[in-house]
Design a protein around this motif. Structure first.
Motif, PDB file in Angstrom:
ATOM      1  N   ILE A 197       0.858  -1.205   0.000  1.00 53.88           N
ATOM      2  CA  ILE A 197       0.000   0.000   0.000  1.00 53.88           C
ATOM      3  C   ILE A 197       0.886   1.245   0.000  1.00 53.88           C
ATOM      4  O   ILE A 197       1.813   1.344   0.807  1.00 53.88           O
ATOM      5  N   HIS A 213      -7.002   2.340   9.354  1.00 53.05           N
ATOM      6  CA  HIS A 213      -6.559   1.032   8.867  1.00 53.05           C
ATOM      7  C   HIS A 213      -7.592  -0.009   9.301  1.00 53.05           C
ATOM      8  O   HIS A 213      -7.867  -0.150  10.481  1.00 53.05           O
ATOM      9  N   THR A 216      -4.795  -4.093   7.529  1.00 51.88           N
ATOM     10  CA  THR A 216      -3.443  -3.910   6.986  1.00 51.88           C
ATOM     11  C   THR A 216      -2.462  -4.657   7.887  1.00 51.88           C
ATOM     12  O   THR A 216      -2.800  -5.031   9.004  1.00 51.88           O
ATOM     13  N   LEU A 223       3.958  -1.650   4.413  1.00 52.02           N
ATOM     14  CA  LEU A 223       2.535  -1.759   4.745  1.00 52.02           C
ATOM     15  C   LEU A 223       1.838  -2.525   3.631  1.00 52.02           C
ATOM     16  O   LEU A 223       1.963  -2.168   2.453  1.00 52.02           O
ATOM     17  N   THR A 225      -1.780  -5.091   2.333  1.00 50.31           N
ATOM     18  CA  THR A 225      -3.191  -5.426   2.568  1.00 50.31           C
ATOM     19  C   THR A 225      -3.260  -6.744   3.339  1.00 50.31           C
ATOM     20  O   THR A 225      -2.424  -7.627   3.157  1.00 50.31           O
ATOM     21  N   VAL A 230      -9.778  -2.907   3.362  1.00 46.18           N
ATOM     22  CA  VAL A 230      -8.389  -2.627   3.741  1.00 46.18           C
ATOM     23  C   VAL A 230      -8.241  -1.293   4.465  1.00 46.18           C
ATOM     24  O   VAL A 230      -7.657  -1.228   5.554  1.00 46.18           O
ATOM     25  N   LEU A 231      -8.740  -0.221   3.847  1.00 43.47           N
ATOM     26  CA  LEU A 231      -8.583   1.126   4.421  1.00 43.47           C
ATOM     27  C   LEU A 231      -9.920   1.856   4.392  1.00 43.47           C
ATOM     28  O   LEU A 231     -10.747   1.618   3.505  1.00 43.47           O
TER      29      LEU A 231
END
Ligand code: GLY
Length: 274
Positions: A197, A213, A216, A223, A225, A230-231
């Motif tokens: 990421i 986050h 993650t 960093l 996934t 994921v985010l």
């Protein structure tokens, strides 16, 4: 999938036949629940309760389907915004009176008072608000949108609920907040993990952006996934238009292989903003 949405009696009969005769869900098909098919717009209404009193959190709306225009399979939620204009003050009063108060009071009277976050999943139908589900937790991603607008201490309100002496009021900023979920390729079906990421720091340099986050991990100092959702990229704005502009500009700076997200989070609020 353990639920069928039937639009006609024939479809309903066919669903019952599949479940109870064909036993497509095995022995779970021995008992079924038949509910009204509710049509309308969904909204999430969360309150914090000490078992007797409750205090509402700001209203919000989730986007459960994976693709734009509410298409594709259901997910845990692809984005949210707050406030949800569909829940007018009048409707909110109705929800409190007809749904929230009776359930909290009912649990209390049964000797099972509930302390914590009560999440009411609503369908706003032409006959008024109806309950789709109750959860005893925050919503995800509703919480990210709601809490960006909270101007009181979350710890204080949780402590007051736990101690049975709920605080009287919460402060909210008037801005609109938005949360857009960045998901792995394939989600809500099978997906891969471990994609690098980039761009979170660049995104957070923009006005009002906070990136949460969800799934993650760190792998060899990078960093990556580590799950389906994921985010969670959040932004604030004077209104839904500004919040949307900000959040999608921030998302343009973030990247991982296969990343996908909805481009239309807040579209129902946009309609009421026109
Ligand atoms: N976003 C839906 C839920 O948290 O249940």
């Amino acid at each position: 999938k353990r639920c069928f949405l039937a639009s006609t009696v024939d479809e309903a009969v066919e669903a019952v036949r599949k479940i109870m005769v064909e036993r497509i869900f095995g022995n779970s098909g021995r008992r079924i629940v038949v509910e009204d098919c509710l049509e309308g717009e969904e909204a999430s209404y969360l309150v914090i309760t000490d078992g007797k009193k409750f205090i509402p959190l700001a209203t919000s709306q989730d986007h459960k389907r994976v693709f734009d225009g509410d298409k594709g399979p259901n997910t845990g939620g692809m984005g949210a915004y707050s406030p949800a204009p569909i829940l007018s003050q009048e409707l909110e009063e109705e929800v409190k009176r007809k749904i929230v108060f009776p359930i909290i009071d009912g649990m209390n009277k049964k000797g099972m008072p509930f302390k914590g976050v009560l999440y009411v999943g609503l369908m706003i139908t032409k006959d008024g608000p109806k309950v789709l589900e109750f959860n005893v937790r925050f919503g995800d991603p509703e919480a990210q949108a709601i809490l960006r607008r909270m101007n009181s201490s979350l710890v204080d309100v949780c402590m007051s609920a736990a101690s049975g002496n709920l605080i009287d009021s919460l402060e909210w900023i008037s801005d609109t907040s938005i949360c857009v979920v960045l998901a792995s390729k394939g989600y809500p079906g099978k997906y891969e993990r471990g994609k690098v990421i980039t761009g979170i720091e660049e995104a957070e340099k923009l006005d009002s952006i906070v990136v949460f986050h969800a799934c993650t991990a760190l792998s060899n100092g990078k960093l990556v996934t580590n799950g389906g959702r994921v985010l969670d990229v959040t932004a604030l704005g004077r209104d839904i238009v500004e919040a949307r502009e900000r959040v999608y500009e921030a998302i343009n700076r973030i990247h991982f292989d296969g990343m996908h997200y909805r481009k239309d989070i807040g579209f129902k609020a946009l309609k009421s903003n026109l």
